[in-house]
Enzyme design. Sequence first.
Site, mmCIF file in Angstrom:
data_model
loop_
_atom_site.group_PDB
_atom_site.id
_atom_site.type_symbol
_atom_site.label_atom_id
_atom_site.label_comp_id
_atom_site.label_asym_id
_atom_site.label_seq_id
_atom_site.Cartn_x
_atom_site.Cartn_y
_atom_site.Cartn_z
ATOM 1 N N HIS A 1 -44.766 -13.642 25.497
ATOM 2 C CA HIS A 1 -44.727 -12.534 26.476
ATOM 3 C C HIS A 1 -43.335 -11.902 26.536
ATOM 4 C CE1 HIS A 1 -48.530 -14.303 27.924
ATOM 5 N NE2 HIS A 1 -47.878 -15.449 27.784
ATOM 6 N N SER B 1 -25.570 9.222 15.560
ATOM 7 C CA SER B 1 -26.149 10.307 16.336
ATOM 8 C C SER B 1 -25.241 11.519 16.204
ATOM 9 C CB SER B 1 -26.249 9.878 17.802
ATOM 10 O OG SER B 1 -26.282 11.018 18.634
ATOM 11 N N LYS C 1 -23.197 5.744 18.836
ATOM 12 C CA LYS C 1 -24.503 5.231 18.400
ATOM 13 C C LYS C 1 -24.544 4.745 16.959
ATOM 14 C CE LYS C 1 -28.068 5.345 20.251
ATOM 15 N NZ LYS C 1 -28.926 6.496 20.572
ATOM 16 N N GLU D 1 -37.099 1.356 12.065
ATOM 17 C CA GLU D 1 -37.919 2.269 12.873
ATOM 18 C C GLU D 1 -38.895 3.037 11.989
ATOM 19 O OE1 GLU D 1 -35.618 4.737 15.631
ATOM 20 O OE2 GLU D 1 -34.172 3.100 15.763
#
Length: 460
Positions: free
Chosen positions: A158, A279, A285, A292
């Site tokens: 979980h 970024s 970043k 991804e």
Amino acid sequence: MQDQHAWSGRFSEPVSELVKKYTASVGFDYRLAEFDIEGSLAHAAMLGRAGVLSADDLAAIRRGMAEIVEEIRAGRFEWRLDLEDVHMNIERRLTDKIGDAGKRLHTGRSRNDQVATDIRLWLRAQIDTIAGLIGELKGSLLDLAEQHADTVMPGFTHLQVAQPVTFGHHLLAYVEMLSRDAERMADCRRRVNRLPLGAAALAGTTFPIDRHYTAELLGFDGVCHNSLDAVSDRDFAIEFTAAASLLMVHLSRLSEELILWMSPRVGFIDIADRFCTGSSIMPQKKNPDVPELVRGKSGRVVGHLVSLVTLMKAQPLAYNKDNQEDKEPLFDTVDTLIDTLRIYADMMRGITVKPEAMRAAVLQGFATATDLADYLVKKGLPFRDSHEVVALAVRHAEGQGVDLAELPLAVLQGFSALIGDDVYAVLSPEGSLAQRDHVGGTAPARVRAEIGRHRAQQGA
Ligand code: ARG
């Protein structure tokens, strides 16, 4: 003068430009070219042996095809949309080169059994490449797992800290998934590797063909035993895409974890800069773009599976033009899978692990609470009672802001008189790991044994 189609004798007007474009497949099936030629050469050799083609015709076909292969490889072959597909383009070029012998090649054959053969030959080669790449990725995961056979990290259920595991053990879970993916590919290959040629359009042919000889020349394990089935079903492509989807889903799960682990909030790993991007607006970043995209591309492959299954669903026997739509999803599935496997094997070699952060997370999450419960059971307390005792101890420790292992013995004994000073051996993450010493368990010795087993299988 407008070039005549192979089938134009029957028609009183040419197809419109729009229809030509709509029905043509050469824009994508040109990729089958070398397999088409391989299939044609085997078919011609079989016809030659059966006395259907003369030795001169066979020699001319071989010479013409050799030139065509060179033209294709050199990028000099001119693909013509008005010739519809890869098969007609190559046949026309052959006929331009060698005359009537080129027109005789199509004896006892149809584009229906031809295209089914081409796809199987092509897919078989791709499966072999994929099998090798799965092996490489497993190799890079095994290397990383070996370096971290002892590295403690929290195991989650979980997404809550559950029990300590080793990072090596965690990685081996993916090695298991990939091993099953490799098995599925190998199993699928057996059914891909059967010869449709000889089915002709749908009913077989009147010529004295020897399908087993053609199969042998092309390295097929056997022939398709029903002509209607041979030209029409694409279940082998669906099966492959299903196996590819599962593989992508496995890599998508691993990607999700890499992304999470790399988040500064977790900080378990770092991914080498060459797999990340920055970024354009936020200078701080560093984004895990590659995992991804893998996660994103898994959706694309699953989509292809749905396309192919749906494509097949309502087709009556035997061949229908619908089947021309099998290629783009299949090609893109293979391209996506091959690129993903390649980049992943390299990316896993570029991962920096931060064992301190992993260990700290274990200590924050009362990950050894189950070990304390098991300890009490071994001292004679029924499991349900010991669960309750430990729950109270956790609540107390949480209130104090400390781990169970940091509670003094006297405090622990306040929860159960069965607790002795040997308890600290099971309350440490390392103690917890060492006790899970059975096949499939996370004890470092077991993790090393599993790495050895996988390596021995890969070597075999
Ligand atoms: N381009 C077709 C395909 O991809 C080849 C077979 C066409 N056969 C036919 N009778 N129209 O399936």
